[in-house]
Each structure stands twice: as C-alpha cells, then as structure tokens.
Design a protein around this motif. Structure first.
Motif, PDB file in Angstrom:
ATOM      1  N   TRP A 136      37.879  46.186  39.799  1.00 30.82           N
ATOM      2  CA  TRP A 136      38.367  46.066  41.174  1.00 30.82           C
ATOM      3  C   TRP A 136      38.731  44.611  41.433  1.00 30.82           C
ATOM      4  N   PHE A 137      39.913  44.396  42.013  1.00 37.29           N
ATOM      5  CA  PHE A 137      40.272  43.014  42.349  1.00 37.29           C
ATOM      6  C   PHE A 137      40.780  42.946  43.785  1.00 37.29           C
ATOM      7  N   ALA A 138      40.412  41.844  44.441  1.00 38.57           N
ATOM      8  CA  ALA A 138      40.763  41.607  45.841  1.00 38.57           C
ATOM      9  C   ALA A 138      42.090  40.869  45.905  1.00 38.57           C
ATOM     10  N   SER A 139      42.985  41.340  46.795  1.00 41.94           N
ATOM     11  CA  SER A 139      44.316  40.718  46.871  1.00 41.94           C
ATOM     12  C   SER A 139      44.721  40.425  48.314  1.00 41.94           C
ATOM     13  N   GLY A 140      43.753  40.022  49.146  1.00 50.45           N
ATOM     14  CA  GLY A 140      44.052  39.594  50.508  1.00 50.45           C
ATOM     15  C   GLY A 140      43.852  40.684  51.536  1.00 50.45           C
ATOM     16  N   GLU A 147      50.302  38.743  45.557  1.00 53.29           N
ATOM     17  CA  GLU A 147      50.595  37.330  45.359  1.00 53.29           C
ATOM     18  C   GLU A 147      49.375  36.549  44.904  1.00 53.29           C
ATOM     19  N   GLN A 148      48.176  37.049  45.235  1.00 52.63           N
ATOM     20  CA  GLN A 148      46.939  36.352  44.912  1.00 52.63           C
ATOM     21  C   GLN A 148      45.911  37.351  44.392  1.00 52.63           C
ATOM     22  N   GLY A 206      42.965  35.522  38.505  1.00 55.92           N
ATOM     23  CA  GLY A 206      43.869  34.418  38.183  1.00 55.92           C
ATOM     24  C   GLY A 206      44.510  33.748  39.377  1.00 55.92           C
ATOM     25  N   GLY A 207      43.927  33.919  40.580  1.00 54.66           N
ATOM     26  CA  GLY A 207      44.433  33.208  41.749  1.00 54.66           C
ATOM     27  C   GLY A 207      45.892  33.488  42.006  1.00 54.66           C
ATOM     28  N   ASN A 208      46.683  32.404  42.210  1.00 56.71           N
ATOM     29  CA  ASN A 208      48.080  32.574  42.600  1.00 56.71           C
ATOM     30  C   ASN A 208      48.990  32.982  41.453  1.00 56.71           C
ATOM     31  N   SER A 209      48.454  33.181  40.250  1.00 60.61           N
ATOM     32  CA  SER A 209      49.252  33.773  39.164  1.00 60.61           C
ATOM     33  C   SER A 209      49.451  35.262  39.395  1.00 60.61           C
TER      34      SER A 209
END
Length: 214
Positions: free
Chosen positions: A32-36, A19-20, A197-200
């Motif tokens: 690498w991306f963080a998603s909560g 979602e984030q 892209g945050g919440n996108s």
C-alpha cells in the motif's frame, strides 16, 4: 557501523495520476502506498495497482495485521482496508511534521521529519510512550525481525539505516544511489524493503542485507 550500497531489485511506477509517493506498508499480499489523496494497493508480482481508497494520505502508512493506519496532516487515521472507512483518529505527535509510520509491539512508531526523532505512540490515544533520537531527518520507519530501520533524505543523498532502539546509535546503513530518495519504508518480512520514491512517483524494492550467522 556496517555500510553497503543499495541494490535496487525492482522499480514500480510511475503510476497514472500519482505525482508523489509518501508512506508505504505491506499487508502480506499488497504494497500500500500513500499518494496525497489516495491509498493505493500495488501487486508486487505484476506491478499493477489493483485498488485504491479515497482518503487523505500525506505521509507514513502502517498495517497492524487487520487495519491500515495513515498520517493525514496532523492526525493518524485508522482505516478498514476492506471498506475504506475511517474507524478512528488520533493526534499525530509532531502536529503535522510527521513522516514515517510503522506498527510493532502493539504500538505505532512515528517518524518526526525535521525533529529527527521517532516516537512510540499508543494507537488508541496518541500518547507518546517513548522517543528515540536520530542524527538525520527521518522519513520512512520500519520494524523487521526486532530491528528498527528508518529512511533519510537530505538533498540528493538518501539512505536506509538501522538504529539501536535503546540508544539511537546507527548500527547499519544502506546508501541509495545519488538522487534516489526514500520517502516511505516497509519490509516484506523477508529480504526486501519497499521504499517510497517521493516526487519520482515510484516505489522501489531494495535488497535487505543478509545476516552472517556465527
């Protein structure tokens, strides 16, 4: 100050169960991306996520050439990307108000969102070595070719800007399209920035403006 409009060269996602998108970093092969509650490895060629690590991942992400660093609320965790194990933890300088994260010159550079600052931090102890002021909220932070860049995101307006690391003066600004926010920021070492892209729920690649040689 040099201004330009962002050229989005590719969008990745949204990704299932994400979602984030918070922090992003690049290890030379994967974004690498963080998603909560996970760190995810994205193949920028295929656009597919190839693996994930179950770890608290609430804000900025960095890579020092061997380890991942991830902001988790009020701390920064050092992670082995092969095993996913947390090897060490240091306090985050803004105590939970931290945003972007980058590795340069043997130290961590930590964005302070509402504080509009970037702190240079000792990666072993968390001690703040110096602080750079910004005139906008700080999201992602990146160092590339000796240049300090950070993202901003206020309302529908977002940009990526280059600062003078000594004075904090804004030297260059890449304006994102309205409604397109930047949560995390990292360079591929070449002519692209990867932007969370945050919440996108997306990761976007934008072109890094070239330098005109004399």
């Amino acid at each position: 100050m040099k201004r330009s409009k962002a050229e989005i060269v590719r969008e990745y996602g949204p990704f299932p169960g994400t979602e984030q998108v918070h922090g992003v970093t690049f290890d030379g092969r994967h974004v690498w991306f963080a998603s909560g509650d996970r760190l995810n490895a994205l193949d920028p060629g295929s656009g597919q996520t190839v693996r994930s690590i179950d770890v608290a991942a609430h804000a900025g992400t960095a890579f020092d050439g061997q380890h991942l660093f991830q902001i988790a609320e009020d701390r920064i965790q050092k992670i082995d990307p092969e095993t996913g194990r947390v090897l060490a933890t240091i306090p985050a300088p803004a105590g939970g108000g931290d945003s972007g994260l980058a590795w340069a010159e043997g130290t961590l550079w930590v964005g302070c969102y509402q504080g509009r600052k970037i702190h240079q931090v000792d990666p072993e102890t968390g001690r703040v070595l110096r602080t750079i002021e910004s005139n906008r909220v700080v999201t992602g932070v990146a160092w590339v070719d000796g240049e300090l860049w950070h993202g901003t995101w206020e309302g529908d307006e977002s940009d990526v800007r280059r600062l003078d690391p000594d004075t904090g003066e804004v030297l260059e600004m890449i304006e994102m399209p309205s409604g397109t926010g930047v949560s995390g920021l990292e360079s591929d070492g070449g002519d692209r920035f990867f932007c969370g892209g945050g919440n996108s729920g997306k990761v976007r690649a934008i072109r890094k403006p070239g330098r005109i040689s004399a």
